[in-house]
Design a protein around this motif. Structure first.
Motif, PDB file in Angstrom:
ATOM      1  N   LEU A 186       0.475  -1.140   0.015  1.00  0.00           N
ATOM      2  CA  LEU A 186      -0.052   0.309   0.334  1.00  0.00           C
ATOM      3  C   LEU A 186       0.812   1.352  -0.056  1.00  0.00           C
ATOM      4  CD1 LEU A 186      -2.598  -0.732   2.238  1.00  0.00           C
ATOM      5  CD2 LEU A 186      -3.025  -0.752   0.016  1.00  0.00           C
ATOM      6  N   GLY A 187       2.055   1.319   0.742  1.00  0.00           N
ATOM      7  CA  GLY A 187       2.823   2.350   0.247  1.00  0.00           C
ATOM      8  C   GLY A 187       4.092   2.397  -0.537  1.00  0.00           C
TER       9      GLY A 187
ATOM     10  N   LEU B 170       0.879   5.546  -7.076  1.00  0.00           N
ATOM     11  CA  LEU B 170      -0.359   7.403  -7.232  1.00  0.00           C
ATOM     12  C   LEU B 170       0.369   8.577  -7.508  1.00  0.00           C
ATOM     13  CD1 LEU B 170      -3.359   5.050  -6.219  1.00  0.00           C
ATOM     14  CD2 LEU B 170      -2.200   5.835  -8.700  1.00  0.00           C
ATOM     15  N   GLY B 171       1.137   8.942  -6.711  1.00  0.00           N
ATOM     16  CA  GLY B 171       1.060  10.237  -5.950  1.00  0.00           C
ATOM     17  C   GLY B 171       2.475  10.871  -7.207  1.00  0.00           C
ATOM     18  N   ILE B 172       3.580  10.215  -7.364  1.00  0.00           N
ATOM     19  CA  ILE B 172       4.278  10.281  -8.238  1.00  0.00           C
ATOM     20  C   ILE B 172       3.247   9.922  -9.880  1.00  0.00           C
ATOM     21  CG2 ILE B 172       6.176   9.356 -10.308  1.00  0.00           C
ATOM     22  CD1 ILE B 172       7.415   8.034  -6.816  1.00  0.00           C
TER      23      ILE B 172
ATOM     24  N   LEU C 240       0.486  12.217  -1.776  1.00  0.00           N
ATOM     25  CA  LEU C 240      -0.005  11.065  -1.887  1.00  0.00           C
ATOM     26  C   LEU C 240       1.763  10.785  -1.613  1.00  0.00           C
ATOM     27  CD1 LEU C 240      -2.617  10.139  -4.737  1.00  0.00           C
ATOM     28  CD2 LEU C 240      -2.846  10.049  -2.254  1.00  0.00           C
ATOM     29  N   VAL C 241       2.712  11.251  -2.145  1.00  0.00           N
ATOM     30  CA  VAL C 241       4.383  10.752  -2.230  1.00  0.00           C
ATOM     31  C   VAL C 241       4.524  10.641  -0.537  1.00  0.00           C
ATOM     32  CG1 VAL C 241       6.168  11.695  -2.736  1.00  0.00           C
ATOM     33  CG2 VAL C 241       4.333  11.388  -4.437  1.00  0.00           C
ATOM     34  N   LEU C 242       3.700  12.209   0.430  1.00  0.00           N
ATOM     35  CA  LEU C 242       4.079  12.118   1.839  1.00  0.00           C
ATOM     36  C   LEU C 242       3.438  10.922   2.150  1.00  0.00           C
ATOM     37  CD1 LEU C 242       4.652  15.658   1.998  1.00  0.00           C
ATOM     38  CD2 LEU C 242       6.692  14.421   2.111  1.00  0.00           C
ATOM     39  N   LEU C 243       2.009  11.074   2.100  1.00  0.00           N
ATOM     40  CA  LEU C 243       1.421   9.443   2.726  1.00  0.00           C
ATOM     41  C   LEU C 243       1.985   8.028   2.568  1.00  0.00           C
ATOM     42  CD1 LEU C 243      -1.233   8.808   4.284  1.00  0.00           C
ATOM     43  CD2 LEU C 243      -2.133   8.803   2.721  1.00  0.00           C
TER      44      LEU C 243
ATOM     45  N   LEU D 251       4.980   7.617   2.078  1.00  0.00           N
ATOM     46  CA  LEU D 251       6.358   8.245   2.549  1.00  0.00           C
ATOM     47  C   LEU D 251       5.891   7.297   4.062  1.00  0.00           C
ATOM     48  CD1 LEU D 251       9.591   7.661   2.002  1.00  0.00           C
ATOM     49  CD2 LEU D 251       9.127  10.630   2.765  1.00  0.00           C
ATOM     50  N   TYR D 252       5.260   8.268   4.331  1.00  0.00           N
ATOM     51  CA  TYR D 252       4.764   7.811   5.585  1.00  0.00           C
ATOM     52  C   TYR D 252       4.522   6.082   6.086  1.00  0.00           C
ATOM     53  CZ  TYR D 252       2.378   8.009  10.178  1.00  0.00           C
ATOM     54  OH  TYR D 252       1.985   7.669  10.991  1.00  0.00           O
ATOM     55  N   ARG D 253       3.863   6.164   5.228  1.00  0.00           N
ATOM     56  CA  ARG D 253       3.393   4.164   5.091  1.00  0.00           C
ATOM     57  C   ARG D 253       4.774   3.470   5.619  1.00  0.00           C
ATOM     58  NH1 ARG D 253      -1.379   1.589   4.684  1.00  0.00           N
ATOM     59  NH2 ARG D 253      -3.140   2.962   4.857  1.00  0.00           N
ATOM     60  N   LEU D 254       5.474   3.615   4.275  1.00  0.00           N
ATOM     61  CA  LEU D 254       6.988   3.138   4.282  1.00  0.00           C
ATOM     62  C   LEU D 254       7.485   3.277   5.596  1.00  0.00           C
ATOM     63  CD1 LEU D 254       7.779   3.726   0.389  1.00  0.00           C
ATOM     64  CD2 LEU D 254       7.078   1.243   1.817  1.00  0.00           C
ATOM     65  N   LEU D 255       7.685   4.561   6.501  1.00  0.00           N
ATOM     66  CA  LEU D 255       8.792   4.449   6.987  1.00  0.00           C
ATOM     67  C   LEU D 255       8.047   3.573   8.486  1.00  0.00           C
ATOM     68  CD1 LEU D 255       9.624   7.826   6.944  1.00  0.00           C
ATOM     69  CD2 LEU D 255      11.056   5.714   6.195  1.00  0.00           C
TER      70      LEU D 255
END
Length: 68
Positions: free
Chosen positions: A14-15, A21-23, A47-50, A52-56
């Motif tokens: 999902l991350g 999708l953001g990119i 979306l890119v920041l979300l 990234l947050y999910r991955l981290l």
């Protein structure tokens, strides 16, 4: 060796999907004509920041569970 956690793979997927999708939105591949550029850039960045947050958070959660 512990069994692979299906939810961990789902969180990573999902991350990655959210960041992709953001990119794509930011680059203009998705949401081209009807959406103004400023909104497209904002939505893509969010979306890119979300993603990234999910991955981290997933990475921190899995490393924390290994330490216990």
């Amino acid at each position: 060796m512990p069994a692979p956690d299906a939810f961990k793979f789902l969180r990573y997927a999902l991350g990655i999907i959210t960041m992709s999708l953001g990119i794509l939105i930011f680059a203009g591949v998705l949401l081209q004509e009807p959406v103004p550029a400023q909104i497209r850039y904002t939505f893509g960045t969010v979306l890119v920041l979300l993603g990234l947050y999910r991955l981290l958070t997933t990475k921190m959660r899995t490393s924390r569970s290994r330490d216990v």
